[in-house]
Write a protein that holds these residues in place. Sequence first.
Motif, PDB file in Angstrom:
ATOM      1  N   GLY A  17       0.783  -1.229   0.000  1.00 24.56           N
ATOM      2  CA  GLY A  17       0.000   0.000   0.000  1.00 24.56           C
ATOM      3  C   GLY A  17       0.812   1.275   0.000  1.00 24.56           C
ATOM      4  N   ASP A  18       2.123   1.203   0.235  1.00 22.34           N
ATOM      5  CA  ASP A  18       2.926   2.424   0.199  1.00 22.34           C
ATOM      6  C   ASP A  18       2.813   3.061  -1.183  1.00 22.34           C
ATOM      7  N   LEU A  19       2.875   4.380  -1.198  1.00 23.37           N
ATOM      8  CA  LEU A  19       2.697   5.158  -2.414  1.00 23.37           C
ATOM      9  C   LEU A  19       4.023   5.316  -3.159  1.00 23.37           C
ATOM     10  N   LEU A  20       3.969   5.133  -4.460  1.00 18.92           N
ATOM     11  CA  LEU A  20       5.121   5.375  -5.335  1.00 18.92           C
ATOM     12  C   LEU A  20       4.783   6.586  -6.199  1.00 18.92           C
ATOM     13  N   LEU A  21       5.589   7.629  -6.113  1.00 15.70           N
ATOM     14  CA  LEU A  21       5.400   8.798  -6.963  1.00 15.70           C
ATOM     15  C   LEU A  21       6.624   8.943  -7.860  1.00 15.70           C
ATOM     16  N   PHE A  22       6.380   8.996  -9.159  1.00 15.47           N
ATOM     17  CA  PHE A  22       7.437   9.062 -10.160  1.00 15.47           C
ATOM     18  C   PHE A  22       7.692  10.521 -10.536  1.00 15.47           C
ATOM     19  N   ARG A  23       8.953  10.919 -10.448  1.00 16.35           N
ATOM     20  CA  ARG A  23       9.336  12.278 -10.859  1.00 16.35           C
ATOM     21  C   ARG A  23       9.331  12.354 -12.381  1.00 16.35           C
ATOM     22  N   ARG A  24       8.992  13.504 -12.893  1.00 15.26           N
ATOM     23  CA  ARG A  24       8.851  13.692 -14.338  1.00 15.26           C
ATOM     24  C   ARG A  24      10.188  13.745 -15.063  1.00 15.26           C
ATOM     25  N   LYS A  25      10.133  13.407 -16.358  1.00 11.04           N
ATOM     26  CA  LYS A  25      11.256  13.650 -17.256  1.00 11.04           C
ATOM     27  C   LYS A  25      11.147  15.103 -17.714  1.00 11.04           C
ATOM     28  N   ARG A  26      12.182  15.594 -18.343  1.00 12.22           N
ATOM     29  CA  ARG A  26      12.140  16.993 -18.796  1.00 12.22           C
ATOM     30  C   ARG A  26      11.028  17.247 -19.796  1.00 12.22           C
ATOM     31  N   TRP A  27      11.011  16.520 -20.891  1.00  7.96           N
ATOM     32  CA  TRP A  27      10.030  16.773 -21.943  1.00  7.96           C
ATOM     33  C   TRP A  27       9.253  15.496 -22.224  1.00  7.96           C
ATOM     34  N   SER A  28       8.063  15.429 -21.659  1.00  9.27           N
ATOM     35  CA  SER A  28       7.224  14.257 -21.858  1.00  9.27           C
ATOM     36  C   SER A  28       5.786  14.628 -21.508  1.00  9.27           C
ATOM     37  N   LEU A  29       4.872  13.708 -21.782  1.00 10.32           N
ATOM     38  CA  LEU A  29       3.485  13.897 -21.364  1.00 10.32           C
ATOM     39  C   LEU A  29       3.433  14.065 -19.852  1.00 10.32           C
ATOM     40  N   GLY A  30       4.262  13.300 -19.151  1.00  8.58           N
ATOM     41  CA  GLY A  30       4.313  13.386 -17.694  1.00  8.58           C
ATOM     42  C   GLY A  30       4.725  14.755 -17.195  1.00  8.58           C
ATOM     43  N   THR A  69       7.033  -5.866 -11.807  1.00  8.56           N
ATOM     44  CA  THR A  69       7.999  -5.904 -10.706  1.00  8.56           C
ATOM     45  C   THR A  69       8.529  -4.501 -10.445  1.00  8.56           C
ATOM     46  N   LEU A  70       8.705  -4.189  -9.195  1.00  6.60           N
ATOM     47  CA  LEU A  70       9.264  -2.887  -8.844  1.00  6.60           C
ATOM     48  C   LEU A  70      10.707  -2.792  -9.342  1.00  6.60           C
ATOM     49  N   ALA A  71      11.399  -3.919  -9.368  1.00  3.49           N
ATOM     50  CA  ALA A  71      12.778  -3.931  -9.871  1.00  3.49           C
ATOM     51  C   ALA A  71      12.833  -3.436 -11.319  1.00  3.49           C
ATOM     52  N   SER A  72      11.868  -3.827 -12.141  1.00  3.64           N
ATOM     53  CA  SER A  72      11.857  -3.379 -13.539  1.00  3.64           C
ATOM     54  C   SER A  72      11.643  -1.874 -13.632  1.00  3.64           C
ATOM     55  N   GLN A  73      10.857  -1.323 -12.746  1.00  4.91           N
ATOM     56  CA  GLN A  73      10.603   0.114 -12.759  1.00  4.91           C
ATOM     57  C   GLN A  73      11.790   0.900 -12.223  1.00  4.91           C
ATOM     58  N   VAL A  74      12.460   0.366 -11.206  1.00  4.77           N
ATOM     59  CA  VAL A  74      13.651   1.038 -10.677  1.00  4.77           C
ATOM     60  C   VAL A  74      14.754   1.038 -11.731  1.00  4.77           C
ATOM     61  N   ALA A  75      14.891  -0.051 -12.478  1.00  5.69           N
ATOM     62  CA  ALA A  75      15.892  -0.100 -13.550  1.00  5.69           C
ATOM     63  C   ALA A  75      15.590   0.940 -14.624  1.00  5.69           C
ATOM     64  N   ARG A  76      14.326   1.167 -14.874  1.00  2.00           N
ATOM     65  CA  ARG A  76      13.925   2.111 -15.924  1.00  2.00           C
ATOM     66  C   ARG A  76      13.910   3.565 -15.437  1.00  2.00           C
ATOM     67  N   TYR A  77      13.549   3.779 -14.175  1.00  2.00           N
ATOM     68  CA  TYR A  77      13.371   5.133 -13.636  1.00  2.00           C
ATOM     69  C   TYR A  77      14.238   5.365 -12.400  1.00  2.00           C
ATOM     70  N   SER A  78      15.449   4.907 -12.415  1.00  2.11           N
ATOM     71  CA  SER A  78      16.337   5.033 -11.259  1.00  2.11           C
ATOM     72  C   SER A  78      16.493   6.495 -10.817  1.00  2.11           C
ATOM     73  N   GLY A  79      16.332   6.712  -9.512  1.00  2.00           N
ATOM     74  CA  GLY A  79      16.450   8.048  -8.950  1.00  2.00           C
ATOM     75  C   GLY A  79      15.226   8.911  -9.132  1.00  2.00           C
ATOM     76  N   ARG A  80      14.176   8.350  -9.748  1.00  2.00           N
ATOM     77  CA  ARG A  80      12.968   9.134 -10.005  1.00  2.00           C
ATOM     78  C   ARG A  80      11.720   8.552  -9.355  1.00  2.00           C
ATOM     79  N   ILE A  81      11.864   7.516  -8.522  1.00  2.00           N
ATOM     80  CA  ILE A  81      10.716   6.925  -7.838  1.00  2.00           C
ATOM     81  C   ILE A  81      10.827   7.231  -6.351  1.00  2.00           C
ATOM     82  N   ASP A  82       9.929   8.085  -5.864  1.00  2.00           N
ATOM     83  CA  ASP A  82       9.873   8.415  -4.442  1.00  2.00           C
ATOM     84  C   ASP A  82       8.876   7.495  -3.755  1.00  2.00           C
TER      85      ASP A  82
END
Length: 191
Positions: A17-30, A69-82
Amino acid sequence: MNTFLTLDQARRRMFDGDLLLFRRKRWSLGSLIAIAGRGVHSHAAKVAWWGDEPFCCEVREWYGGRAVTLASQVARYSGRIDVFRVNPQFRWPEYDRLASIRYMRRLAGCDYGYLGVVAASLLHLPGIRYFARPTIDDTQLTRHPPFCSQAVAMADRLAGGVDPVPHLADHQLTPADLAQSPFYEYSFTLV
């Protein structure tokens, strides 16, 4: 100040249940979502443990509802998942984190709410905010599929028993609204 942890270091500090918030990239829909929401986060998800493996349960653009898997997301968005602790200091004893995760799991396979995210983002823009009033009534459920922050809020409110942002309807929430809620507390950033 951010605390950076590897996934192995963070395993004992993450719970269902812990919340994962992804920090945005510079230029993206996000980045447009983060800017409209007046924050740095562009996507919201939840931690769900399956056995000894942490997963990311989310409703994501291009994919819809899914669990990866959270591991797949950390590999893709390292340093951007709070990672934010849900229900810090157990201030809401009625909260049911396992029911919240069951709700998120049931969203796997649903479509992404593109119309909803555009509407929520537009309501945060300065010119539009002058003419439009935010909806605070969560009982006015939309017929459209949910988007990321809406899905997280619905899981915590409908299944978990606590409205994380009580003065704004779920279908108008952005990730920045969740980041500012006292129901979540920043813990660390995954690298």
